[in-house]
Enzyme design. Structure first.
Site, mmCIF file in Angstrom:
data_model
loop_
_atom_site.group_PDB
_atom_site.id
_atom_site.type_symbol
_atom_site.label_atom_id
_atom_site.label_comp_id
_atom_site.label_asym_id
_atom_site.label_seq_id
_atom_site.Cartn_x
_atom_site.Cartn_y
_atom_site.Cartn_z
ATOM 1 N N PRO A 75 -12.205 -0.433 -6.547
ATOM 2 C CA PRO A 75 -12.550 -0.279 -7.975
ATOM 3 C C PRO A 75 -11.461 -0.790 -8.911
ATOM 4 O O PRO A 75 -11.741 -1.128 -10.049
ATOM 5 C CB PRO A 75 -12.727 1.237 -8.152
ATOM 6 C CG PRO A 75 -12.477 1.868 -6.842
ATOM 7 C CD PRO A 75 -12.095 0.838 -5.840
ATOM 8 N N HIS B 165 -2.838 4.166 12.039
ATOM 9 C CA HIS B 165 -1.971 5.291 11.669
ATOM 10 C C HIS B 165 -2.293 6.565 12.442
ATOM 11 O O HIS B 165 -1.994 7.661 11.988
ATOM 12 C CB HIS B 165 -2.059 5.550 10.161
ATOM 13 C CG HIS B 165 -1.495 4.434 9.330
ATOM 14 N ND1 HIS B 165 -1.681 4.325 7.973
ATOM 15 C CD2 HIS B 165 -0.724 3.371 9.673
ATOM 16 C CE1 HIS B 165 -1.063 3.235 7.523
ATOM 17 N NE2 HIS B 165 -0.482 2.638 8.533
ATOM 18 N N CYS C 290 4.269 15.778 20.589
ATOM 19 C CA CYS C 290 5.536 16.497 20.578
ATOM 20 C C CYS C 290 6.505 15.709 19.696
ATOM 21 O O CYS C 290 6.635 14.488 19.847
ATOM 22 C CB CYS C 290 6.067 16.621 21.999
ATOM 23 S SG CYS C 290 7.738 17.287 22.036
ATOM 24 N N VAL D 28 -6.870 8.345 9.008
ATOM 25 C CA VAL D 28 -6.635 9.185 10.185
ATOM 26 C C VAL D 28 -7.752 10.221 10.338
ATOM 27 O O VAL D 28 -7.668 11.105 11.176
ATOM 28 C CB VAL D 28 -5.253 9.890 10.073
ATOM 29 C CG1 VAL D 28 -4.130 8.865 10.005
ATOM 30 C CG2 VAL D 28 -5.184 10.822 8.861
ATOM 31 N N CYS E 199 5.900 22.563 22.199
ATOM 32 C CA CYS E 199 5.392 21.705 23.270
ATOM 33 C C CYS E 199 5.469 22.460 24.607
ATOM 34 O O CYS E 199 6.540 22.977 24.947
ATOM 35 C CB CYS E 199 6.250 20.441 23.327
ATOM 36 S SG CYS E 199 5.911 19.387 24.746
ATOM 37 N N GLY F 60 -10.736 -0.488 0.009
ATOM 38 C CA GLY F 60 -10.233 0.846 -0.310
ATOM 39 C C GLY F 60 -8.788 1.066 0.082
ATOM 40 O O GLY F 60 -8.398 2.177 0.425
HETATM 41 P P1 NAD Z 1 -4.378 3.464 0.059
HETATM 42 O O1 NAD Z 1 -3.063 2.829 0.016
HETATM 43 O O2 NAD Z 1 -5.318 3.007 1.072
HETATM 44 O O3 NAD Z 1 -4.978 3.502 -1.517
HETATM 45 C C1 NAD Z 1 -6.248 3.953 -1.883
HETATM 46 C C2 NAD Z 1 -7.001 2.794 -2.561
HETATM 47 O O4 NAD Z 1 -8.372 3.101 -2.554
HETATM 48 C C3 NAD Z 1 -6.592 2.551 -4.017
HETATM 49 O O5 NAD Z 1 -6.311 1.180 -4.186
HETATM 50 C C4 NAD Z 1 -7.850 2.937 -4.795
HETATM 51 O O6 NAD Z 1 -8.054 2.106 -5.945
HETATM 52 C C5 NAD Z 1 -8.924 2.690 -3.791
HETATM 53 N N1 NAD Z 1 -10.157 3.458 -3.971
HETATM 54 C C6 NAD Z 1 -10.316 4.686 -4.528
HETATM 55 N N2 NAD Z 1 -11.598 5.055 -4.459
HETATM 56 C C7 NAD Z 1 -12.274 4.055 -3.844
HETATM 57 C C8 NAD Z 1 -13.650 3.857 -3.483
HETATM 58 N N3 NAD Z 1 -14.592 4.783 -3.743
HETATM 59 N N4 NAD Z 1 -13.990 2.712 -2.857
HETATM 60 C C9 NAD Z 1 -13.050 1.764 -2.586
HETATM 61 N N5 NAD Z 1 -11.754 1.900 -2.917
HETATM 62 C C10 NAD Z 1 -11.367 3.043 -3.527
HETATM 63 O O7 NAD Z 1 -4.317 4.880 0.448
HETATM 64 P P2 NAD Z 1 -3.236 5.880 -0.007
HETATM 65 O O8 NAD Z 1 -3.991 7.023 -0.537
HETATM 66 O O9 NAD Z 1 -2.257 5.205 -0.870
HETATM 67 O O10 NAD Z 1 -2.556 6.269 1.404
HETATM 68 C C11 NAD Z 1 -1.657 5.475 2.135
HETATM 69 C C12 NAD Z 1 -1.795 5.831 3.630
HETATM 70 O O11 NAD Z 1 -1.926 7.252 3.796
HETATM 71 C C13 NAD Z 1 -3.060 5.314 4.226
HETATM 72 O O12 NAD Z 1 -2.881 4.049 4.649
HETATM 73 C C14 NAD Z 1 -3.360 6.347 5.331
HETATM 74 O O13 NAD Z 1 -2.643 6.108 6.501
HETATM 75 C C15 NAD Z 1 -2.867 7.620 4.776
HETATM 76 N N6 NAD Z 1 -3.988 8.404 4.256
HETATM 77 C C16 NAD Z 1 -5.145 8.566 5.012
HETATM 78 C C17 NAD Z 1 -6.227 9.257 4.511
HETATM 79 C C18 NAD Z 1 -7.482 9.400 5.338
HETATM 80 O O14 NAD Z 1 -7.431 9.327 6.545
HETATM 81 N N7 NAD Z 1 -8.640 9.559 4.705
HETATM 82 C C19 NAD Z 1 -6.154 9.802 3.230
HETATM 83 C C20 NAD Z 1 -4.953 9.644 2.491
HETATM 84 C C21 NAD Z 1 -3.904 8.932 3.019
#
Ligand code: NAD
Length: 245
Positions: free
Chosen positions: A214, A119, A127, A103, A147, A187
């Protein structure tokens, strides 16, 4: 970095490539994934317990402030080498679809154009009562603000756990999975539905599925290729090999 010859040959002639990204792609920019431990003020909360409509109903101020903190964090960081390589790969293939669960808007800031946000986006506001997008509101000191149309509480324009995905984004993602010759899952822990089923759908429709992460995930065993590495290392190497950089 060495890649499998058959995979490289396939990518050299592929016309339709789709990619699903998760929080791991932004980890190297400094945006914590939900599964990373929180720090500072937020260390005593679990993100999965803040990112739900139930949490917002129970404590809207807490959830609004957590998102305000995340929004500022996302604005402060920059796209990393992985985001930039994906933007370069988009220019390399005739049809390239990028579906993200993130996001944070970092793909767009890196130059990716055809991004499907499954997402939502943390910079938008809706709202809580009528679901409509709210562009501006009066700051009267109330947290969250109200809102301007109906007086309901404002919330971030992201999809929370236990909520359904925006139908058009889900449709576009499904189409991208069904039509791909190669489908990358990068990722993402491949646990959060329905995004987690997209690589399997692509596979059923004949795509070669490539995971970049990873660590192992539930998808690793079922993917045609599971490349163990960080997005910021693997993607630039791949883009370079394909002459995209
Ligand atoms: P996720 O389910 O996408 O898990 C993170 C994955 O990234 C893990 O499997 C981990 O091993 C892997 N990873 C870590 N470092 C990496 C790298 N350098 N390169 C490649 N892979 C790597 O994400 P989540 O944290 O479990 O979150 C679930 C949901 O929450 C997401 O689908 C999203 O909607 C939301 N979220 C979004 C953000 C964002 O926008 N950046 C951040 C956190 C959570």
């Amino acid at each position: 970095m060495a890649f499998d010859d058959a995979l490289v040959a396939l990518l050299r002639r592929a016309e339709r490539v789709s990619v699903l990204t998760g929080a791991g792609v932004s980890a190297e920019s400094g945006v914590p994934t939900f599964r990373d431990a929180q720090t500072g003020l937020w260390a005593r909360f679990r993100p999965e317990e803040l990112a739900t409509p139930e949490a917002f109903r129970e404590n809207p101020k807490l959830v609004w402030e957590w998102y305000a903190w995340r929004r500022e964090l996302c604005a402060r960081v920059a796209p990393n080498a992985g985001h930039l390589a994906l933007a370069a790969l988009e220019r390399r293939f005739p049809t390239f679809r990028l579906i993200t669960q993130n996001v944070d808007g970092l793909h767009q800031r890196a130059g990716s154009r055809a991004v499907v946000e499954l997402h939502g986006n943390i910079t938008t506001t809706r709202c809580f009562d009528d679901g409509g997008v709210v562009e501006s509101w009066e700051e009267l000191g109330e947290v969250p603000p109200r809102c301007p149309r109906c007086g309901g509480l404002l919330r971030p324009g992201v999809v929370w756990f236990n909520e359904s995905l925006p139908p058009r984004a889900l449709e576009a993602a499904t189409e991208a999975a069904q039509s791909a010759e190669v489908f990358f899952s990068i990722g993402t822990s491949a646990l959060v539905q329905p995004a987690a089923s997209l690589p399997l759908l692509a596979h059923e429709h004949g795509a070669i599925v490539v995971e970049i992460n990873p660590g192992p995930t539930p998808l690793s065993q079922r993917a045609d290729y599971a490349i163990a590495g960080r997005a910021g290392d693997v993607l630039p190497a791949l883009a370079d090999l394909l002459g995209a950089l």
